[in-house]
Design an enzyme around this catalytic site. Structure first.
Site, short mmCIF file in Angstrom:
data_model
loop_
_atom_site.label_atom_id
_atom_site.label_comp_id
_atom_site.label_asym_id
_atom_site.label_seq_id
_atom_site.Cartn_x
_atom_site.Cartn_y
_atom_site.Cartn_z
CB SER A 181 85.82 71.59 24.55
OG SER A 181 84.79 70.73 23.77
CB SER B 256 82.64 69.13 25.19
OG SER B 256 83.71 69.11 25.90
CE LYS C 160 83.42 71.79 20.44
NZ LYS C 160 83.26 70.85 21.81
N1 GLN Z 1 86.12 68.13 29.32
C1 GLN Z 1 86.37 66.75 29.02
C2 GLN Z 1 87.49 66.72 28.50
O1 GLN Z 1 88.46 67.50 28.85
C3 GLN Z 1 85.26 66.72 27.95
C4 GLN Z 1 85.65 67.07 26.63
C5 GLN Z 1 84.55 66.89 25.56
O2 GLN Z 1 83.59 66.56 26.12
N2 GLN Z 1 85.10 67.17 24.52
O3 GLN Z 1 87.86 65.60 28.13
#
Ligand code: GLN
Length: 474
Positions: free
Chosen positions: A154, A178, A79
């Site tokens: 994400s 994410s 990532k």
């Molecule tokens: N969807 C969640 C957010 O927008 C999780 C993001 C993440 O785990 N980095 O914060």
């Protein structure tokens, strides 16, 4: 070369039995990435030279008759918020366009030392803020199972790359879901380890007290093999934990005798009925495998999402302060210092990052901190205590990973609150620092459905075992 559904052990079989060389294998993955990237957009950076160089070293090692380490020669993707020395690291943001990492994250050093072949850096929501892959400055990632849908986020590119056979495994980061949510949307195994299990050194911080790096893989065994390499104490991350485990050791242990809790607060109105049905059927299968299931209650669950969406932006606003065009981030010149800061940040960050910086600054500001930030901290303790008290009676907790399967690109993009609601089942594990894994439980509406297993601190092995036994008995 047929790359479909290749697992780590299959790659090793092929290398050992000389069905292909590591250079051939790596070239096949690079070809696949290059063919697919215009459409899927899973990669921000493709490192052909570096990957082929690593592959050649593996081939030399095989030629000299040396045994391979468990991840040696296995093509993987990282990532883009995790640093790989010499490669661009943007975290999906315009503000870091042109930035090249000057050191390796600890997880990357460990993968390199283990001989894994790094193919490139994957697309993601900007600074890991999002649940769909759409907030990336580099454009949305598409779900390879149906390109009109999001792959989840994400860690959108990491999930899409694994699901689309563009790499064998990938690393993601999980602050509120994410890793698990994109794993669920793409039919993969995604593990968020216990907080502190994996070093965060070299991971660009989103919300430091929630962030964890973990694997996205096709199988539980692959996730265990990756965990064996990336986890462990690191003197560069003072929150990392001094524990060594072999995550593969329990994969084949039966489930008989285990007790799973089903929290009634996680089976709620408003869930997609087909998703719920698949999850309940999967739970029945675990029962058939010898586990018993009982209803439990985590009464503070109703505050989990608000707790997360207060504490997380507070940490975001502080962590993103360093991107000011002076310490980090591209520099736009302006007449004076203040204008320079303002211009850099207003041009460099996307809407979601700005929204969270503003929210976080607000909940931390004097006069409001007591009302929001400090109260949310207290709730964090209550939410954690709910879990700890239920874990006296149950070995793990089962929930859906998401209330619905993958949604259409654009469907929730202009409605941040609805997007935040999708995180309802995943954030609690981060709030409490617990390990949680999502695996593919079946299909609803023709799309994969994730079952989430949340465990006691440090009990990743049990979660991997549940996913592994489930799959073996399909
Ligand atoms: N969807 C969640 C957010 O927008 C999780 C993001 C993440 O785990 N980095 O914060």
């Amino acid at each position: 070369m047929e790359l479909k559904d290749f697992t780590i052990n299959q790659v090793h079989d092929g290398l050992k039995n000389k069905k292909f060389t590591c250079v051939e294998l790596t070239s096949a993955y690079l070809k696949r990435i290059n063919e697919r990237n215009d459409e899927i957009n899973a990669f921000i950076t493709i490192d052909e030279t570096g990957a082929l160089h690593q592959a050649k070293e593996v081939d030399d090692k095989i030629a000299s008759g040396q045994a391979l380490n468990p991840l040696e020669g296995v093509p993987c993707a990282i990532k883009d918020n995790i640093l790989v020395e010499g490669l661009p690291a943007t975290a999906g943001s315009k503000i870091l366009e042109g930035y090249t990492a000057i050191y390796n994250a600890t997880v990357v050093s460990r993968l390199k030392d283990a001989g894994a072949v790094i193919l490139g850096k994957t697309n993601m929501d900007e600074f890991a803020m999002g649940g769909s892959g759409e907030t990336s400055y580099f454009g949305p990632t598409k779900n390879p199972l149906n390109t009109s849908l999001v792959p989840g986020g994400s860690s959108s590119g990491s999930a899409a790359a694994v699901a689309d056979d563009q790499c064998v495994f990938a690393l993601g980061s999980d602050t509120g879901g994410s890793i698990r949510q994109p794993a669920a949307f793409c039919g993969l195994v995604g593990l968020k380890p216990t907080y502190g299990r994996v070093s965060r050194y070299g991971l660009m911080a989103m919300a430091s007290s929630f962030d964890q790096i973990g694997p996205l893989t096709k199988t539980a065994e692959d996730a265990a093999l990756v965990m064996n390499v990336i986890s462990g104490e690191d003197n560069r991350d003072s929150t990392s934990i001094d524990r060594e485990d072999d995550f593969t050791a329990d994969l084949n242990q039966p489930l008989k005798g285990l007790v799973f809790g089903l929290p009634k607060e996680f089976f709620i109105k408003g869930m997609d009925q087909n998703v719920e049905r698949v999850v309940l059927e999967a739970i029945n299968r675990l029962r058939d495998l010898g586990a018993s299931v009982k209803e439990i209650s985590l009464p503070h669950t109703k505050y989990a999402l608000s707790t997360y969406y207060i504490l997380m932006p507070a940490e975001v606003s502080s962590n993103l302060a360093r991107f000011d065009g002076v310490r980090y981030g591209s520099r736009v010149e302006a007449g004076n210092l203040e204008d320079m800061y303002l211009k850099n940040r207003s041009l460099g960050f996307g809407d979601e990052a700005k929204r969270r910086i503003m929210l976080g600054t607000y909940v931390l500001s004097s006069g409001y901190a007591d009302e929001y930030y400090n109260r949310a901290q207290k709730l964090r303790t209550l939410i954690t205590n709910d879990f700890l008290s239920e874990f006296k009676d149950v070995d793990a907790i089962l929930t859906p990973t998401t209330p619905h399967s993958a949604f259409a690109i654009g469907e929730k993009f202009d409605d941040p609150l609805t997007m935040y609601l999708s995180d309802i089942f995943t954030v609690s594990a981060n709030v409490a620092g617990l390990p949680a894994l999502s695996f593919n439980a079946g299909e609803a509406n023709g799309l994969p459905v994730g079952l989430q297993v949340i465990g006691r601190h440090y009990e990743e092995s049990l979660l991997l075992r549940v996913a592994s036994r489930f799959k073996d008995h399909l």
